[in-house]
Motif scaffolding. Sequence first.
Motif, PDB file in Angstrom:
ATOM      1  N   LYS A  46      50.802 -10.749  20.484  1.00  0.00           N
ATOM      2  CA  LYS A  46      50.327 -10.541  19.109  1.00  0.00           C
ATOM      3  C   LYS A  46      48.825 -10.800  18.993  1.00  0.00           C
ATOM      4  N   ARG A  48      46.226  -8.879  18.676  1.00  0.00           N
ATOM      5  CA  ARG A  48      45.503  -8.142  17.650  1.00  0.00           C
ATOM      6  C   ARG A  48      45.596  -8.853  16.303  1.00  0.00           C
ATOM      7  N   GLN A  49      46.740  -9.430  15.995  1.00  0.00           N
ATOM      8  CA  GLN A  49      46.890 -10.152  14.734  1.00  0.00           C
ATOM      9  C   GLN A  49      46.035 -11.408  14.720  1.00  0.00           C
ATOM     10  N   SER A  52      42.439 -10.396  14.138  1.00  0.00           N
ATOM     11  CA  SER A  52      42.227  -9.926  12.774  1.00  0.00           C
ATOM     12  C   SER A  52      42.259 -11.072  11.776  1.00  0.00           C
ATOM     13  N   ASP A  53      43.303 -11.909  11.863  1.00  0.00           N
ATOM     14  CA  ASP A  53      43.451 -12.986  10.891  1.00  0.00           C
ATOM     15  C   ASP A  53      42.330 -14.005  10.993  1.00  0.00           C
ATOM     16  N   GLU A 114      58.570 -10.195  11.826  1.00  0.00           N
ATOM     17  CA  GLU A 114      57.399 -11.062  11.893  1.00  0.00           C
ATOM     18  C   GLU A 114      57.159 -11.808  10.587  1.00  0.00           C
ATOM     19  N   ARG A 120      56.999  -6.074  10.457  1.00  0.00           N
ATOM     20  CA  ARG A 120      56.868  -5.654  11.854  1.00  0.00           C
ATOM     21  C   ARG A 120      57.962  -6.249  12.727  1.00  0.00           C
ATOM     22  N   GLU A 122      59.211  -8.087  15.918  1.00  0.00           N
ATOM     23  CA  GLU A 122      58.608  -9.078  16.806  1.00  0.00           C
ATOM     24  C   GLU A 122      59.352  -9.162  18.140  1.00  0.00           C
ATOM     25  N   ASP A 140      52.289  -5.970  20.113  1.00  0.00           N
ATOM     26  CA  ASP A 140      51.913  -5.338  18.848  1.00  0.00           C
ATOM     27  C   ASP A 140      51.218  -3.988  19.046  1.00  0.00           C
TER      28      ASP A 140
END
Length: 492
Positions: A46, A48-49, A52-53, A114, A120, A122, A140
Motif C-alpha cells: 500500500k 502509494r497510499q 499520498s496521505d 481497506e 478498496r 485489501e 494497490d
Amino acid sequence: MNLHIIPDWHAHSLTLPEFNDSVHQTQLFLSQAQTVELILVDYLPKLRQILSDKEIEGAETWSVYDLLQQISLKDAKPLALSDFSWPENSQFVYMTDCINIQVSGKHFATIGLEYPTWTRFEKVDLWTDDVRTQELLIDDRGFISRVTTFDDNKTVLRRDYLTPGGNVAVQEDCTTGLVTTQQTWTTQTTFTNMAELVAAALTYHLQTVPENEYLIFAQSQRINFFIDKVAPKQPTILSYQAKRTNEQLAKNLLLQISDTTNFSVTDTGEQYGKMLTQLENAETLAIIPPYIATQQVNRSAMQPFSTIYWQAATITPTAFDAVSAVLANHPNILVLIETAQSHATFDALIEKNSQTAANAHGIVDSDSQMAYQTRFQFLTPQSEVQRTRYMANTRVLLDLNKMPDQFLQTQAISFGVPQINIIQTDYVIPNKNGQVLLDDSELIDALNFYLDDKHHLAETQETTHQMVADFNDDMVWIKWQQIFNKIKQRNV
C-alpha cells in the motif's frame, strides 16, 4: 543535494506509519527543495497510499520488493469483483468491512476492505471447511502480490511473492526460512532467509548511488543487520527515534552504532543521554526535533466548550480526581482523554459523580447527569491528522507521561496551547507556555491557572509565537545541514 532515506516500515504493510521520523524527514527535505529517494527494504503493498496521505509523493522511491517481484508499475489501480475468477455458483454477501463469498452453502472466501473507506480490496482469504488456507495480499497497483499458505493449525507454511503476471518470483519456506528465487541481477538462487536476500538486493542498489550522497537509516535491530551486511560506502547517518530505541532498551538490546556509521541523530534530550554512553566521541551525535512547528490559529475561544486534551499512557486515580474536581467548578470545560488503557473503572466513577451533578438551576435530573457524563470523552490512540484537528480547538494540553508526546508538544506550540507536564523538555518554558509539576497536588492549580485567566493564555500564545522559530522547517533544516557539513569536513 541528494538524500537517501531507508525507513524501518516492516510493520506497516497494511497500515500507515504514524509519528515516524523517516516520514517527517522526507517532508522536511522536500520542503527545502532537496532530492529525496526512499530506499524501501520492507514489503509495502500500500505504498502509494502512504506517500499520498503523508504528502511525500515528491520523493523518488526504490523498493527491494519491486526489484525482487519484477514490478515496473507506478500508478495505483483499484480492483473489482470482476477482476477475479469465481466459481459459477458463488454468492456474494456484502458487509461493512468485507465481502463474504459462499459456494454451495460453504464459506469459500472473504475479501477484506481497506479501512476507513471500506471501498478498496485489501486482501482475499480462502477457506476450506471453515479453515483459512491462504491469504492473498493485493498490491494497490492492481494485482495479487503475495500468497501466504497455512496448515490446519493456522501455522504459516509458505509465502510466495508474485510478479504482476502471477508468476512466483520469490518463495519463502516459513518452516526452514529458506528462500528460493530467480533474479537477473544475481546468479544466486537460494538464500538462508528473506533478510539475506533483501540485504543482497540493497547492496545491488547502493552500487548505483554516488559515494558522496548521504544515507539516513532509521535505526532498528533489523536495519543494523542490513548495515552490517551491506557496509555502505556512502556517508551513513543513523536516526534513533525514542519509540523504537526504547523498545530495544527494554529488552536489553544494544543500540548498536556500526563502525560504518558517520553520524547519529536522536529526537530527545533523554535519548541523547542514553546514546552518549555508547559513543567515544559525543560530536558524532545530535538532537534534531522530528516534527515541525508552524504558526496556526487556535479556535478554542470560538467554541461553546473549552477543551482539556489529556494524553495518558496511564490514567492515575489521583490525576483523574484532580481533573474531575476542576470540571466540577468549570461547567463549560470538557476533557478528551486519549488512552489505550481500559477506562471501565473511570466510567463507573463518572457515572457515580454524575448522580449529584446539578444543572444551572441547581436541579439534579437525568439531563444534568447525562450532561456531566458527556463532558468526559475517552479517545483511542489518535492519528497525526486527528490530533492536529483536536489541538486546533484545545485550551490546555495535559500530558503527565514520563516521556511527553513530542508530536502533541509540537502541535501545542503551533496552536499556542499551554502544556502541563511532569518532565522538563525543550517544548515548555515554565510559566510561559506551560507548567512542569513537581507533585500531583499541583495539578488542580495548574489547570485553573489556564482556565480562569485569559491573560495567561495570551502570554502562552505570545511565547509560542516566538518558540515556533526554534522548531520551524528552516531551523530544523539548518540542524541537518550542520551534520552534513561536519561529515564533509571529517572526510576531507
